[in-house]
Design a protein around this motif. Structure first.
Motif, PDB file in Angstrom:
ATOM      1  N   THR A  32       0.813  -1.232   0.000  1.00  0.00           N
ATOM      2  CA  THR A  32       0.000   0.000   0.000  1.00  0.00           C
ATOM      3  C   THR A  32       0.838   1.269   0.000  1.00  0.00           C
ATOM      4  O   THR A  32       0.289   2.361  -0.132  1.00  0.00           O
ATOM      5  CB  THR A  32      -0.919   0.023   1.237  1.00  0.00           C
ATOM      6  N   GLU A  33       2.157   1.133   0.188  1.00  0.00           N
ATOM      7  CA  GLU A  33       3.074   2.273   0.268  1.00  0.00           C
ATOM      8  C   GLU A  33       2.656   3.247   1.362  1.00  0.00           C
ATOM      9  O   GLU A  33       2.810   4.461   1.250  1.00  0.00           O
ATOM     10  CB  GLU A  33       3.169   2.994  -1.085  1.00  0.00           C
ATOM     11  N   THR A  34       2.130   2.698   2.441  1.00  0.00           N
ATOM     12  CA  THR A  34       1.744   3.498   3.605  1.00  0.00           C
ATOM     13  C   THR A  34       2.953   3.626   4.522  1.00  0.00           C
ATOM     14  O   THR A  34       3.854   2.784   4.475  1.00  0.00           O
ATOM     15  CB  THR A  34       0.561   2.826   4.338  1.00  0.00           C
ATOM     16  N   PRO A  35       3.023   4.675   5.354  1.00  0.00           N
ATOM     17  CA  PRO A  35       4.196   4.827   6.227  1.00  0.00           C
ATOM     18  C   PRO A  35       4.293   3.775   7.332  1.00  0.00           C
ATOM     19  O   PRO A  35       5.362   3.561   7.889  1.00  0.00           O
ATOM     20  CB  PRO A  35       4.025   6.224   6.835  1.00  0.00           C
ATOM     21  N   GLY A  36       3.195   3.115   7.635  1.00  0.00           N
ATOM     22  CA  GLY A  36       3.243   2.103   8.684  1.00  0.00           C
ATOM     23  C   GLY A  36       1.964   1.278   8.721  1.00  0.00           C
ATOM     24  O   GLY A  36       0.928   1.691   8.205  1.00  0.00           O
ATOM     25  N   ALA A  37       2.047   0.114   9.336  1.00  0.00           N
ATOM     26  CA  ALA A  37       0.883  -0.762   9.489  1.00  0.00           C
ATOM     27  C   ALA A  37       1.042  -1.556  10.774  1.00  0.00           C
ATOM     28  O   ALA A  37       2.158  -1.847  11.205  1.00  0.00           O
ATOM     29  CB  ALA A  37       0.756  -1.710   8.303  1.00  0.00           C
ATOM     30  N   ALA A  38      -0.100  -1.891  11.370  1.00  0.00           N
ATOM     31  CA  ALA A  38      -0.081  -2.679  12.607  1.00  0.00           C
ATOM     32  C   ALA A  38      -1.215  -3.689  12.571  1.00  0.00           C
ATOM     33  O   ALA A  38      -2.287  -3.413  12.025  1.00  0.00           O
ATOM     34  CB  ALA A  38      -0.212  -1.773  13.825  1.00  0.00           C
ATOM     35  N   LEU A  39      -0.965  -4.842  13.156  1.00  0.00           N
ATOM     36  CA  LEU A  39      -1.988  -5.884  13.272  1.00  0.00           C
ATOM     37  C   LEU A  39      -2.370  -5.985  14.738  1.00  0.00           C
ATOM     38  O   LEU A  39      -1.503  -6.094  15.607  1.00  0.00           O
ATOM     39  CB  LEU A  39      -1.442  -7.222  12.762  1.00  0.00           C
ATOM     40  N   TYR A  40      -3.667  -5.919  14.983  1.00  0.00           N
ATOM     41  CA  TYR A  40      -4.188  -5.965  16.350  1.00  0.00           C
ATOM     42  C   TYR A  40      -5.009  -7.237  16.548  1.00  0.00           C
ATOM     43  O   TYR A  40      -5.700  -7.678  15.630  1.00  0.00           O
ATOM     44  CB  TYR A  40      -5.086  -4.754  16.632  1.00  0.00           C
ATOM     45  N   ALA A  41      -4.941  -7.787  17.740  1.00  0.00           N
ATOM     46  CA  ALA A  41      -5.784  -8.924  18.124  1.00  0.00           C
ATOM     47  C   ALA A  41      -6.406  -8.575  19.463  1.00  0.00           C
ATOM     48  O   ALA A  41      -5.679  -8.306  20.422  1.00  0.00           O
ATOM     49  CB  ALA A  41      -4.978 -10.201  18.237  1.00  0.00           C
ATOM     50  N   ASP A  42      -7.715  -8.547  19.508  1.00  0.00           N
ATOM     51  CA  ASP A  42      -8.441  -8.194  20.734  1.00  0.00           C
ATOM     52  C   ASP A  42      -7.958  -6.856  21.301  1.00  0.00           C
ATOM     53  O   ASP A  42      -7.789  -6.701  22.519  1.00  0.00           O
ATOM     54  CB  ASP A  42      -8.295  -9.299  21.794  1.00  0.00           C
ATOM     55  N   GLY A  43      -7.686  -5.896  20.421  1.00  0.00           N
ATOM     56  CA  GLY A  43      -7.279  -4.560  20.849  1.00  0.00           C
ATOM     57  C   GLY A  43      -5.811  -4.419  21.198  1.00  0.00           C
ATOM     58  O   GLY A  43      -5.365  -3.327  21.546  1.00  0.00           O
ATOM     59  N   ARG A  44      -5.025  -5.493  21.123  1.00  0.00           N
ATOM     60  CA  ARG A  44      -3.593  -5.437  21.430  1.00  0.00           C
ATOM     61  C   ARG A  44      -2.776  -5.531  20.152  1.00  0.00           C
ATOM     62  O   ARG A  44      -3.048  -6.374  19.303  1.00  0.00           O
ATOM     63  CB  ARG A  44      -3.211  -6.605  22.339  1.00  0.00           C
ATOM     64  N   CYS A  45      -1.772  -4.668  20.029  1.00  0.00           N
ATOM     65  CA  CYS A  45      -0.904  -4.695  18.855  1.00  0.00           C
ATOM     66  C   CYS A  45       0.001  -5.931  18.940  1.00  0.00           C
ATOM     67  O   CYS A  45       0.706  -6.135  19.919  1.00  0.00           O
ATOM     68  CB  CYS A  45      -0.059  -3.431  18.797  1.00  0.00           C
ATOM     69  N   VAL A  46      -0.033  -6.760  17.880  1.00  0.00           N
ATOM     70  CA  VAL A  46       0.779  -7.977  17.864  1.00  0.00           C
ATOM     71  C   VAL A  46       1.899  -7.919  16.831  1.00  0.00           C
ATOM     72  O   VAL A  46       2.845  -8.701  16.902  1.00  0.00           O
ATOM     73  CB  VAL A  46      -0.098  -9.231  17.624  1.00  0.00           C
ATOM     74  N   ALA A  47       1.789  -7.007  15.874  1.00  0.00           N
ATOM     75  CA  ALA A  47       2.856  -6.854  14.871  1.00  0.00           C
ATOM     76  C   ALA A  47       2.799  -5.432  14.331  1.00  0.00           C
ATOM     77  O   ALA A  47       1.715  -4.882  14.115  1.00  0.00           O
ATOM     78  CB  ALA A  47       2.678  -7.857  13.744  1.00  0.00           C
ATOM     79  N   LEU A  48       3.980  -4.849  14.107  1.00  0.00           N
ATOM     80  CA  LEU A  48       4.064  -3.451  13.657  1.00  0.00           C
ATOM     81  C   LEU A  48       5.203  -3.325  12.662  1.00  0.00           C
ATOM     82  O   LEU A  48       6.269  -3.908  12.845  1.00  0.00           O
ATOM     83  CB  LEU A  48       4.307  -2.541  14.867  1.00  0.00           C
ATOM     84  N   ALA A  49       4.957  -2.537  11.603  1.00  0.00           N
ATOM     85  CA  ALA A  49       6.018  -2.227  10.631  1.00  0.00           C
ATOM     86  C   ALA A  49       5.924  -0.746  10.310  1.00  0.00           C
ATOM     87  O   ALA A  49       4.837  -0.205  10.127  1.00  0.00           O
ATOM     88  CB  ALA A  49       5.846  -3.064   9.365  1.00  0.00           C
ATOM     89  N   GLY A  50       7.056  -0.079  10.237  1.00  0.00           N
ATOM     90  CA  GLY A  50       7.080   1.338   9.906  1.00  0.00           C
ATOM     91  C   GLY A  50       6.598   2.197  11.064  1.00  0.00           C
ATOM     92  O   GLY A  50       6.705   1.844  12.229  1.00  0.00           O
ATOM     93  N   VAL A  51       6.024   3.373  10.695  1.00  0.00           N
ATOM     94  CA  VAL A  51       5.517   4.318  11.694  1.00  0.00           C
ATOM     95  C   VAL A  51       4.202   3.776  12.253  1.00  0.00           C
ATOM     96  O   VAL A  51       3.326   3.343  11.498  1.00  0.00           O
ATOM     97  CB  VAL A  51       5.280   5.709  11.049  1.00  0.00           C
ATOM     98  N   ALA A  52       4.065   3.818  13.572  1.00  0.00           N
ATOM     99  CA  ALA A  52       2.864   3.259  14.208  1.00  0.00           C
ATOM    100  C   ALA A  52       1.614   4.023  13.771  1.00  0.00           C
ATOM    101  O   ALA A  52       1.542   5.242  13.917  1.00  0.00           O
ATOM    102  CB  ALA A  52       3.006   3.311  15.719  1.00  0.00           C
ATOM    103  N   PRO A  53       0.626   3.304  13.226  1.00  0.00           N
ATOM    104  CA  PRO A  53      -0.638   3.949  12.851  1.00  0.00           C
ATOM    105  C   PRO A  53      -1.497   4.177  14.097  1.00  0.00           C
ATOM    106  O   PRO A  53      -1.157   3.697  15.182  1.00  0.00           O
ATOM    107  CB  PRO A  53      -1.283   2.924  11.922  1.00  0.00           C
ATOM    108  N   PRO A  54      -2.630   4.875  13.967  1.00  0.00           N
ATOM    109  CA  PRO A  54      -3.488   5.065  15.138  1.00  0.00           C
ATOM    110  C   PRO A  54      -4.080   3.735  15.610  1.00  0.00           C
ATOM    111  O   PRO A  54      -4.167   2.782  14.846  1.00  0.00           O
ATOM    112  CB  PRO A  54      -4.589   6.011  14.621  1.00  0.00           C
ATOM    113  N   VAL A  55      -4.503   3.712  16.866  1.00  0.00           N
ATOM    114  CA  VAL A  55      -5.130   2.503  17.405  1.00  0.00           C
ATOM    115  C   VAL A  55      -6.470   2.298  16.702  1.00  0.00           C
ATOM    116  O   VAL A  55      -7.049   3.248  16.166  1.00  0.00           O
ATOM    117  CB  VAL A  55      -5.322   2.610  18.934  1.00  0.00           C
ATOM    118  N   PRO A  56      -6.991   1.069  16.660  1.00  0.00           N
ATOM    119  CA  PRO A  56      -8.237   0.803  15.932  1.00  0.00           C
ATOM    120  C   PRO A  56      -9.400   1.715  16.324  1.00  0.00           C
ATOM    121  O   PRO A  56     -10.191   2.118  15.476  1.00  0.00           O
ATOM    122  CB  PRO A  56      -8.543  -0.662  16.272  1.00  0.00           C
ATOM    123  N   ALA A  57      -9.489   2.100  17.603  1.00  0.00           N
ATOM    124  CA  ALA A  57     -10.611   2.941  18.050  1.00  0.00           C
ATOM    125  C   ALA A  57     -10.537   4.341  17.440  1.00  0.00           C
ATOM    126  O   ALA A  57     -11.578   4.996  17.260  1.00  0.00           O
ATOM    127  CB  ALA A  57     -10.610   3.027  19.570  1.00  0.00           C
TER     128      ALA A  57
END
Length: 196
Positions: A32-57
């Motif tokens: 996606t050529e985005t500055p960062g991405a994160a994968l959340y499980a049950d509201g907890r970040c489990v994997a992050l790449a690049g600049v931290a994106p906002p929390v899901p909420a």
């Protein structure tokens, strides 16, 4: 897209689910050529790449893809329909990798528990071996004395023996011989009593 999914799955297969999750978010950033991405499980970040994106909420709906309890959050909104379809597939794969990670963690915990149990049993066995050696050593001295006494009496060094004394000495000799055989044999795990 197939190549990306295969690469993530292969990384997870060879290096574990945690490595697969990291590869997944890195692939999302590249795709996606985005500055960062994160994968959340049950509201907890489990994997992050690049600049931290906002929390899901706090993320914009176009920044987030959800699948079950898994949420993939991008650093910038993604409006391209094709990319969103790919992201949905990667989010689903993320859910599968999270389930794998939970199984890996459970297997590691069980392995650790079994290793500690094995060490505890080895220590207990060593303690029993030492106790058996001490007991055998402590019993050999009086046994030798008894056998010496029996030999002395049978040879008539203390005078003639009556038939009842002879039978009693023979019984003592058999019992001493059996005790000697038992002391020579080290008991197996099943033969050792539960308490020393």
């Amino acid at each position: 897209m197939e190549r990306t999914v295969s690469a993530v799955a292969e990384r997870a297969l060879h290096h574990g689910a945690r490595a697969g999750l990291s590869a997944l978010v890195e692939s999302v950033v590249r795709l996606t050529e985005t500055p960062g991405a994160a994968l959340y499980a049950d509201g907890r970040c489990v994997a992050l790449a690049g600049v931290a994106p906002p929390v899901p909420a706090r993320a914009h709906p176009l920044q987030m893809m959800k699948h079950g309890r898994t949420a993939l959050v991008l650093g910038t909104p993604c409006v391209d329909t094709e990319d969103r379809r790919h992201l949905a597939r990667l989010t689903e794969l993320g859910g599968a990798l999270l389930a794998c990670r939970e199984r890996e963690d459970a297997a590691k915990a069980e392995h650790k528990r079994l290793r500690l149990e094995r060490l505890r049993l080895m220590e207990r066995l060593a303690h029993r071996e030492r106790a058996w050696s001490r007991a055998a050593h402590d019993l050999r001295t009086p046994l030798l004395v008894i056998q010496g006494y029996i030999d002395m009496m049978t040879k008539g060094m203390a005078g003639a023996l009556t038939p009842s004394m002879q039978r009693y000495l023979e019984r003592m000799g058999r019992a001493a011989g059996e005790m000697n055989v038992r002391l020579q044999q080290r008991p197996s795990g099943e033969d050792v009593p539960a308490e020393d």
